[in-house]
Design a protein around this motif. Structure first.
Motif, PDB file in Angstrom:
ATOM      1  N   VAL A 238       0.840  -1.204   0.000  1.00 21.93           N
ATOM      2  CA  VAL A 238       0.000   0.000   0.000  1.00 21.93           C
ATOM      3  C   VAL A 238       0.875   1.255   0.000  1.00 21.93           C
ATOM      4  CG1 VAL A 238      -1.750   1.306   1.265  1.00 21.93           C
ATOM      5  CG2 VAL A 238      -1.883  -1.185   1.171  1.00 21.93           C
ATOM      6  N   ALA A 239       1.945   1.249   0.802  1.00 29.13           N
ATOM      7  CA  ALA A 239       2.854   2.397   0.837  1.00 29.13           C
ATOM      8  C   ALA A 239       3.495   2.622  -0.529  1.00 29.13           C
ATOM      9  CB  ALA A 239       3.931   2.180   1.899  1.00 29.13           C
ATOM     10  N   LEU A 240       3.912   1.532  -1.176  1.00 29.29           N
ATOM     11  CA  LEU A 240       4.474   1.647  -2.520  1.00 29.29           C
ATOM     12  C   LEU A 240       3.428   2.181  -3.497  1.00 29.29           C
ATOM     13  CD1 LEU A 240       6.809  -1.394  -3.301  1.00 29.29           C
ATOM     14  CD2 LEU A 240       7.154   0.982  -3.975  1.00 29.29           C
ATOM     15  N   ALA A 241       2.196   1.716  -3.357  1.00 27.50           N
ATOM     16  CA  ALA A 241       1.123   2.201  -4.221  1.00 27.50           C
ATOM     17  C   ALA A 241       0.907   3.687  -4.047  1.00 27.50           C
ATOM     18  CB  ALA A 241      -0.168   1.429  -3.928  1.00 27.50           C
ATOM     19  N   TYR A 242       0.974   4.167  -2.798  1.00 24.61           N
ATOM     20  CA  TYR A 242       0.804   5.599  -2.563  1.00 24.61           C
ATOM     21  C   TYR A 242       1.919   6.401  -3.235  1.00 24.61           C
ATOM     22  CZ  TYR A 242       1.126  10.154  -0.534  1.00 24.61           C
ATOM     23  OH  TYR A 242       1.246  11.520  -0.410  1.00 24.61           O
ATOM     24  N   LEU A 243       3.181   5.979  -3.029  1.00 19.87           N
ATOM     25  CA  LEU A 243       4.301   6.715  -3.600  1.00 19.87           C
ATOM     26  C   LEU A 243       4.237   6.721  -5.125  1.00 19.87           C
ATOM     27  CD1 LEU A 243       7.141   5.429  -1.250  1.00 19.87           C
ATOM     28  CD2 LEU A 243       6.177   7.732  -1.296  1.00 19.87           C
ATOM     29  N   ALA A 244       3.918   5.560  -5.713  1.00 16.59           N
ATOM     30  CA  ALA A 244       3.828   5.486  -7.171  1.00 16.59           C
ATOM     31  C   ALA A 244       2.639   6.281  -7.685  1.00 16.59           C
ATOM     32  CB  ALA A 244       3.729   4.026  -7.603  1.00 16.59           C
ATOM     33  N   GLY A 245       1.492   6.185  -6.999  1.00 15.86           N
ATOM     34  CA  GLY A 245       0.301   6.902  -7.446  1.00 15.86           C
ATOM     35  C   GLY A 245       0.443   8.411  -7.341  1.00 15.86           C
ATOM     36  N   SER A 246       1.019   8.888  -6.230  1.00 19.41           N
ATOM     37  CA  SER A 246       1.193  10.334  -6.070  1.00 19.41           C
ATOM     38  C   SER A 246       2.211  10.877  -7.073  1.00 19.41           C
ATOM     39  CB  SER A 246       1.627  10.662  -4.647  1.00 19.41           C
ATOM     40  OG  SER A 246       2.828  10.001  -4.310  1.00 19.41           O
ATOM     41  N   ALA A 247       3.233  10.078  -7.398  1.00 20.37           N
ATOM     42  CA  ALA A 247       4.207  10.509  -8.413  1.00 20.37           C
ATOM     43  C   ALA A 247       3.552  10.596  -9.784  1.00 20.37           C
ATOM     44  CB  ALA A 247       5.387   9.535  -8.448  1.00 20.37           C
ATOM     45  N   ASP A 262      -6.888  10.642  -7.440  1.00 14.26           N
ATOM     46  CA  ASP A 262      -7.864   9.590  -7.158  1.00 14.26           C
ATOM     47  C   ASP A 262      -7.673   8.406  -8.105  1.00 14.26           C
ATOM     48  OD1 ASP A 262      -9.111  11.216  -5.196  1.00 14.26           O
ATOM     49  OD2 ASP A 262     -10.152  12.292  -6.768  1.00 14.26           O
ATOM     50  N   VAL A 263      -7.609   8.705  -9.397  1.00 20.86           N
ATOM     51  CA  VAL A 263      -7.441   7.637 -10.387  1.00 20.86           C
ATOM     52  C   VAL A 263      -6.098   6.946 -10.209  1.00 20.86           C
ATOM     53  CG1 VAL A 263      -7.226   7.151 -12.850  1.00 20.86           C
ATOM     54  CG2 VAL A 263      -8.995   8.728 -12.043  1.00 20.86           C
ATOM     55  N   ALA A 264      -5.049   7.742  -9.990  1.00 22.96           N
ATOM     56  CA  ALA A 264      -3.711   7.163  -9.836  1.00 22.96           C
ATOM     57  C   ALA A 264      -3.638   6.238  -8.628  1.00 22.96           C
ATOM     58  CB  ALA A 264      -2.670   8.277  -9.727  1.00 22.96           C
ATOM     59  N   LEU A 265      -4.242   6.646  -7.516  1.00 16.40           N
ATOM     60  CA  LEU A 265      -4.213   5.802  -6.317  1.00 16.40           C
ATOM     61  C   LEU A 265      -5.035   4.537  -6.507  1.00 16.40           C
ATOM     62  CD1 LEU A 265      -4.418   8.312  -3.322  1.00 16.40           C
ATOM     63  CD2 LEU A 265      -2.442   7.025  -4.128  1.00 16.40           C
ATOM     64  N   VAL A 266      -6.187   4.655  -7.163  1.00 16.73           N
ATOM     65  CA  VAL A 266      -6.988   3.458  -7.424  1.00 16.73           C
ATOM     66  C   VAL A 266      -6.203   2.466  -8.276  1.00 16.73           C
ATOM     67  CG1 VAL A 266      -9.009   2.574  -8.649  1.00 16.73           C
ATOM     68  CG2 VAL A 266      -9.243   4.556  -7.146  1.00 16.73           C
ATOM     69  N   LEU A 267      -5.600   2.950  -9.360  1.00 16.30           N
ATOM     70  CA  LEU A 267      -4.816   2.064 -10.225  1.00 16.30           C
ATOM     71  C   LEU A 267      -3.619   1.484  -9.485  1.00 16.30           C
ATOM     72  CD1 LEU A 267      -4.851   4.073 -13.589  1.00 16.30           C
ATOM     73  CD2 LEU A 267      -6.241   2.098 -12.953  1.00 16.30           C
ATOM     74  N   ALA A 268      -2.959   2.311  -8.659  1.00 14.72           N
ATOM     75  CA  ALA A 268      -1.797   1.827  -7.912  1.00 14.72           C
ATOM     76  C   ALA A 268      -2.201   0.746  -6.912  1.00 14.72           C
ATOM     77  CB  ALA A 268      -1.108   2.991  -7.199  1.00 14.72           C
ATOM     78  N   LEU A 269      -3.335   0.932  -6.232  1.00 16.13           N
ATOM     79  CA  LEU A 269      -3.799  -0.087  -5.289  1.00 16.13           C
ATOM     80  C   LEU A 269      -4.188  -1.373  -6.006  1.00 16.13           C
ATOM     81  CD1 LEU A 269      -5.924   2.027  -2.774  1.00 16.13           C
ATOM     82  CD2 LEU A 269      -3.769   0.845  -2.311  1.00 16.13           C
ATOM     83  N   VAL A 270      -4.721  -1.251  -7.215  1.00 11.57           N
ATOM     84  CA  VAL A 270      -5.034  -2.449  -8.000  1.00 11.57           C
ATOM     85  C   VAL A 270      -3.753  -3.191  -8.356  1.00 11.57           C
ATOM     86  CG1 VAL A 270      -5.939  -3.267 -10.217  1.00 11.57           C
ATOM     87  CG2 VAL A 270      -7.216  -1.582  -8.892  1.00 11.57           C
ATOM     88  N   THR A 271      -2.702  -2.450  -8.725  1.00 12.93           N
ATOM     89  CA  THR A 271      -1.429  -3.110  -9.012  1.00 12.93           C
ATOM     90  C   THR A 271      -0.839  -3.754  -7.761  1.00 12.93           C
ATOM     91  OG1 THR A 271      -0.035  -1.159  -8.588  1.00 12.93           O
ATOM     92  CG2 THR A 271      -0.933  -1.416 -10.813  1.00 12.93           C
ATOM     93  N   ALA A 272      -1.210  -3.234  -6.581  1.00  7.58           N
ATOM     94  CA  ALA A 272      -0.704  -3.792  -5.324  1.00  7.58           C
ATOM     95  C   ALA A 272      -1.478  -5.023  -4.872  1.00  7.58           C
ATOM     96  CB  ALA A 272      -0.744  -2.735  -4.226  1.00  7.58           C
TER      97      ALA A 272
END
Length: 311
Positions: A238-247, A262-272
């Motif tokens: 989840v932490a990695l998803a946040y860093l990748a999504g916010s970037a 919002d979209v970036a975090l959703v996609l990042a959490l899906v990848t996680a």
């Protein structure tokens, strides 16, 4: 009648009206996110709220570390709270930087030093976020499964767009002499401030500690929200998803990251490893905790600081 109304009162009232307008526009999202929080684990939500509060302390610490002068601690912390609210009104951090710039000017720093202090802080934040993301990706290479949301193609449009924008900016700076000269002068001031800040161990420690702790706290907010909603994704993922999504969201600046983050975090959490439904619920709840609950108090603090001429 309008001429007699103090400008600072209008300036203090305007953010409140903007927030009410945004809340009306985003009401379906707020309603759905609130419903998600109703079934969440209360203890984890309290942990998310505590991490949100600590994030403002980290922001104040980093800002103090970016200047040699001692800033008034109470007003500095209140300014960070107000700046976070202003960031949700104007895009790309313009609101927060404007609030911090005004605060530094009120503290007696010259305009060039104020701008350089903001640049030093932004540079430290960028270095820390890249280092954190790189370190976590190296330690957990299989945490994010990007192929779940992005096809594995060499000619990915996003990568091509980023490279093209970087080349365009570099070409513009190289060809337009006045812009190049101004940029070089500003970078010289920033370099001088970086050397001066690192000449003081206390200021350097505050700058880098605050810059490191801020994204950690923001990631912990998302981790706590995901845990509160009982989503089975490991905290490190989840932490990695946040860093990748916010970037990724930084490539499309919008007020407060609305839409892009919002979209970036959703996609990042899906990848996680989260499902699309669970990721959407987590991001909605994350927005409630980090944006909507503190937003109105934040603009009220901003209005008070404007009226009291702190800003």
């Amino acid at each position: 009648m309008l001429r007699r109304l103090p400008v600072r009162h209008v300036a203090g009232l305007l953010p409140v009206l903007i927030v009410l307008g945004i809340a009306y526009w985003k009401w379906p999202m707020l309603d759905k996110g609130t419903a998600q929080l109703g079934s969440a684990d209360t203890e984890w939500l309290l942990a998310a709220a505590a991490a949100t509060l600590l994030a403002w302390v980290c922001s104040a610490t980093a800002q103090q570390g970016a200047v040699l002068e001692q800033l008034p601690a109470g007003r500095l912390l209140a300014t960070q709270f107000a700046a976070s609210a202003a960031n949700h009104i104007l895009p790309a951090g313009i609101g927060g930087n404007a609030v911090n710039l005004r605060f530094l000017l009120r503290c007696g720093l010259p305009p060039s030093r104020c701008a350089a202090a903001l640049a030093v802080r932004a540079l430290a934040a960028c270095v820390v976020r890249i280092a954190l993301l790189t370190t976590l990706l190296a330690a957990f290479p299989h945490a994010l499964h990007v192929h779940r949301v992005v096809p594995a193609r060499a000619d990915n449009p996003l990568a091509i767009t980023v490279v093209a924008l970087a080349c365009a900016v570099a070409l513009f700076l190289a060809l337009v002499r006045p812009v190049r000269r101004t940029a070089c002068d500003f970078l010289g001031t920033v370099a001088a401030d970086v050397r001066a800040v690192h000449g003081s161990s206390a200021r350097a420690a505050a700058l880098w500690t605050g810059s490191l702790a801020l994204p950690v706290m923001q990631a912990l907010v998302l981790v706590a929200v995901v845990r509160a909603l009982h989503t089975p994704v490991p905290p490190v993922h989840v932490a990695l998803a946040y860093l990748a999504g916010s970037a990724a969201a930084a490539l499309l600046p919008t007020p407060g990251g609305f839409g892009s983050l919002d979209v970036a975090l959703v996609l990042a959490l899906v990848t996680a490893g989260a499902t699309a439904v669970a990721a959407t619920s987590a991001v909605l709840a994350y927005r409630i905790v980090t944006v909507w609950l503190p937003l109105l108090p934040g603009v009220l603090v901003l209005a008070a600081l404007v009226r009291r001429r702190v800003l």
